[in-house]
Scaffold this motif. Sequence first.
Motif, PDB file in Angstrom:
ATOM      1  N   ILE A 220      38.388  30.358  62.619  1.00 52.88           N
ATOM      2  CA  ILE A 220      38.589  31.583  61.849  1.00 52.88           C
ATOM      3  C   ILE A 220      39.054  31.179  60.457  1.00 52.88           C
ATOM      4  O   ILE A 220      39.920  30.309  60.320  1.00 52.88           O
ATOM      5  N   VAL A 221      38.491  31.789  59.430  1.00 46.13           N
ATOM      6  CA  VAL A 221      38.900  31.469  58.062  1.00 46.13           C
ATOM      7  C   VAL A 221      39.588  32.678  57.435  1.00 46.13           C
ATOM      8  O   VAL A 221      39.362  33.823  57.823  1.00 46.13           O
ATOM      9  N   ASP A 222      40.447  32.390  56.472  1.00 40.39           N
ATOM     10  CA  ASP A 222      41.183  33.426  55.747  1.00 40.39           C
ATOM     11  C   ASP A 222      40.291  34.042  54.684  1.00 40.39           C
ATOM     12  O   ASP A 222      39.541  33.333  54.014  1.00 40.39           O
ATOM     13  N   ILE A 223      40.365  35.345  54.528  1.00 38.45           N
ATOM     14  CA  ILE A 223      39.693  36.012  53.427  1.00 38.45           C
ATOM     15  C   ILE A 223      40.760  36.798  52.659  1.00 38.45           C
ATOM     16  O   ILE A 223      41.631  37.413  53.260  1.00 38.45           O
ATOM     17  N   VAL A 224      40.694  36.748  51.329  1.00 34.86           N
ATOM     18  CA  VAL A 224      41.744  37.340  50.491  1.00 34.86           C
ATOM     19  C   VAL A 224      41.094  38.405  49.614  1.00 34.86           C
ATOM     20  O   VAL A 224      40.693  38.133  48.478  1.00 34.86           O
ATOM     21  N   PRO A 225      40.991  39.654  50.100  1.00 33.44           N
ATOM     22  CA  PRO A 225      40.230  40.667  49.368  1.00 33.44           C
ATOM     23  C   PRO A 225      41.051  41.564  48.454  1.00 33.44           C
ATOM     24  O   PRO A 225      40.466  42.322  47.676  1.00 33.44           O
ATOM     25  N   ASN A 226      42.380  41.530  48.528  1.00 38.46           N
ATOM     26  CA  ASN A 226      43.178  42.423  47.689  1.00 38.46           C
ATOM     27  C   ASN A 226      43.172  41.987  46.229  1.00 38.46           C
ATOM     28  O   ASN A 226      43.230  42.823  45.324  1.00 38.46           O
ATOM     29  N   HIS A 227      43.102  40.678  45.995  1.00 39.14           N
ATOM     30  CA  HIS A 227      43.221  40.151  44.640  1.00 39.14           C
ATOM     31  C   HIS A 227      42.456  38.843  44.532  1.00 39.14           C
ATOM     32  O   HIS A 227      42.138  38.214  45.529  1.00 39.14           O
ATOM     33  N   THR A 228      42.164  38.444  43.314  1.00 42.34           N
ATOM     34  CA  THR A 228      41.607  37.123  43.055  1.00 42.34           C
ATOM     35  C   THR A 228      42.640  36.331  42.249  1.00 42.34           C
ATOM     36  O   THR A 228      43.724  36.822  41.934  1.00 42.34           O
ATOM     37  N   SER A 229      42.276  35.117  41.892  1.00 38.73           N
ATOM     38  CA  SER A 229      43.025  34.380  40.881  1.00 38.73           C
ATOM     39  C   SER A 229      42.660  34.918  39.495  1.00 38.73           C
ATOM     40  O   SER A 229      41.556  35.446  39.295  1.00 38.73           O
ATOM     41  N   ASP A 230      43.577  34.753  38.537  1.00 37.32           N
ATOM     42  CA  ASP A 230      43.204  35.103  37.165  1.00 37.32           C
ATOM     43  C   ASP A 230      42.236  34.086  36.569  1.00 37.32           C
ATOM     44  O   ASP A 230      41.739  34.277  35.456  1.00 37.32           O
ATOM     45  N   ARG A 231      41.955  33.012  37.328  1.00 44.90           N
ATOM     46  CA  ARG A 231      40.928  32.049  36.905  1.00 44.90           C
ATOM     47  C   ARG A 231      39.546  32.389  37.482  1.00 44.90           C
ATOM     48  O   ARG A 231      38.582  31.666  37.236  1.00 44.90           O
ATOM     49  N   HIS A 232      39.470  33.437  38.271  1.00 42.88           N
ATOM     50  CA  HIS A 232      38.179  33.857  38.810  1.00 42.88           C
ATOM     51  C   HIS A 232      37.260  34.246  37.650  1.00 42.88           C
ATOM     52  O   HIS A 232      37.708  34.826  36.654  1.00 42.88           O
ATOM     53  N   PRO A 233      35.956  33.927  37.739  1.00 43.66           N
ATOM     54  CA  PRO A 233      35.040  34.248  36.642  1.00 43.66           C
ATOM     55  C   PRO A 233      35.093  35.702  36.207  1.00 43.66           C
ATOM     56  O   PRO A 233      34.966  36.002  35.011  1.00 43.66           O
ATOM     57  N   TRP A 234      35.283  36.629  37.128  1.00 44.31           N
ATOM     58  CA  TRP A 234      35.330  38.041  36.746  1.00 44.31           C
ATOM     59  C   TRP A 234      36.478  38.311  35.773  1.00 44.31           C
ATOM     60  O   TRP A 234      36.310  39.016  34.781  1.00 44.31           O
ATOM     61  N   PHE A 235      37.648  37.773  36.088  1.00 45.47           N
ATOM     62  CA  PHE A 235      38.796  38.028  35.225  1.00 45.47           C
ATOM     63  C   PHE A 235      38.654  37.272  33.910  1.00 45.47           C
ATOM     64  O   PHE A 235      38.997  37.799  32.841  1.00 45.47           O
ATOM     65  N   GLN A 236      38.133  36.058  33.995  1.00 46.14           N
ATOM     66  CA  GLN A 236      37.940  35.268  32.782  1.00 46.14           C
ATOM     67  C   GLN A 236      36.928  35.912  31.842  1.00 46.14           C
ATOM     68  O   GLN A 236      37.040  35.794  30.625  1.00 46.14           O
ATOM     69  N   GLN A 237      35.953  36.627  32.416  1.00 47.45           N
ATOM     70  CA  GLN A 237      34.926  37.295  31.598  1.00 47.45           C
ATOM     71  C   GLN A 237      35.325  38.719  31.201  1.00 47.45           C
ATOM     72  O   GLN A 237      34.509  39.462  30.654  1.00 47.45           O
TER      73      GLN A 237
END
Length: 492
Positions: free
Chosen positions: A97-114
């Motif tokens: 089983i793997v963890d999924i983190v859907p509430n937030h991303t890192s501020d380094r995520h491409p979406w936030f960086q763009q």
Amino acid sequence: MAGVEWWRSAVIYQVYPRSFADSDGDGVGDLPGITAKLAYLADLGVDAVWLSPFYRSPMVDGGYDVADYCDVDPVFGTLADFDRLLAEARTVGLKVIVDIVPNHTSDRHPWFQQSLRDRYIFSTGSDDRPPNDWQSLFGGPAWTRTTDGSWYLHLFDPGQPDLNWRNPQVRDEFDAILRFWLDRGVDGFRIDVAHGMIKAEGLPDAGGEQRLPYFDQEEVHDIYRSWRKLIDSYLGERMTVAEVFDSTPERVARYVAGDELHQAFNFDFLEAPWDPAVLRKIIDETLAAVKDVGAPATWVLSNHDRRRHVTRFGGGLVGLRRARAAALLMLGLPGSAYVYQGEELGLPEVLDLPDEVRADPQWVRSGGRELGRDGCRVPLPWEGDAPPFGFSPGGRAWLPMPREWAARTVAAQREDPDSMLNLYRKALHLRRPATEFAWRPAPDGVLCFETERFLVTANLSGSPVPLLGVPALASSPVTDELPPDTTAWIRT
């Protein structure tokens, strides 16, 4: 545990990758290190492994700040390493089983960086004040101001901006992420902050409201109905388990209705004091709530976010004795159980870490007033007489390990038939799925219940009580009496 709906009664072992086993000598645990120890977990007797995040991340929050959900951070290895881990798990009979983190991303995520702001929660304040009174779970305001004067929401660290789940592009992206890992062959997902993805319309102040406007909103259930359809479209028994806290058992049960998720963590049980009346009430409320929706109960004593239960139950020999009793109480209950790495070794919380090594945002944002969670994330001791006890071939660990853990290593406990490790091994190999449950009469301070296989008696009082029958397993030595802080399984 093979078969239909294996997750209903599975024992799932949580691995915090940074602290499990290091293969390359850099002092940080990694995927090849986990792969090398899967045989240990299979021998222990667990059914599945849950991996905390190993994705690309700046590690502001130990990997729960994700910059790329479909790649492995180099500190942990590569996607090829993950595929080898999955293949080896299949070989030794473990599900993954793997963890999924859907509430937030890192501020380094491409979406936030763009600056794709419509995919996050941005708002305007007034008079240089944030949009509302929401507070970060890591301390301080839940809003950070940008250079243009607007504010973005982060229920956790400022490096973890909250996503806007009312944006269809966010939903489509996470459908693709789930498919990416399902296609690789994972058996399920643990969903971080599962009740936090939708915020109340208008972002009202929290004030003194009993239900927080950023948790447990009705629209979140639409997301999980969609996810359930996606997951059910795959062959095999894939599953999901939700992290839902600050909610009643009845509201948590809504997440595991038949058309939503499969399991939800039982935080009431995890946080319960060593009190028989409190524990009985929680057990009753849990079983009643999940019965109403046809879901299994879950039981958990520790995890990567909570103080280890050896320490929580009093520490020292008292805490260790109670932790042994709690293990047999938990594993005797019907449903699924979660074991956090190191609890099978009886590891305590490390409370005296040097200030300079602490990295948890709770420690940083509180200015050192809160110890944070580093103390439950100290790497595992595998063998030897001195730190890092076989954790890393490089002779170092990212957090220092207490010298007294020499007596708690896997190698030392494997040779001791009465060790905590061997108590867990015996219990996990004796344990079988239980569907029947009934309380039996017991003296004050004692919990006694019966399932198909065992009469489980947990003496939480301060005095010995009569023991009716010969135990198949007991957490401490017994005669014709059950000592205080002891649990016994008697065959029925």
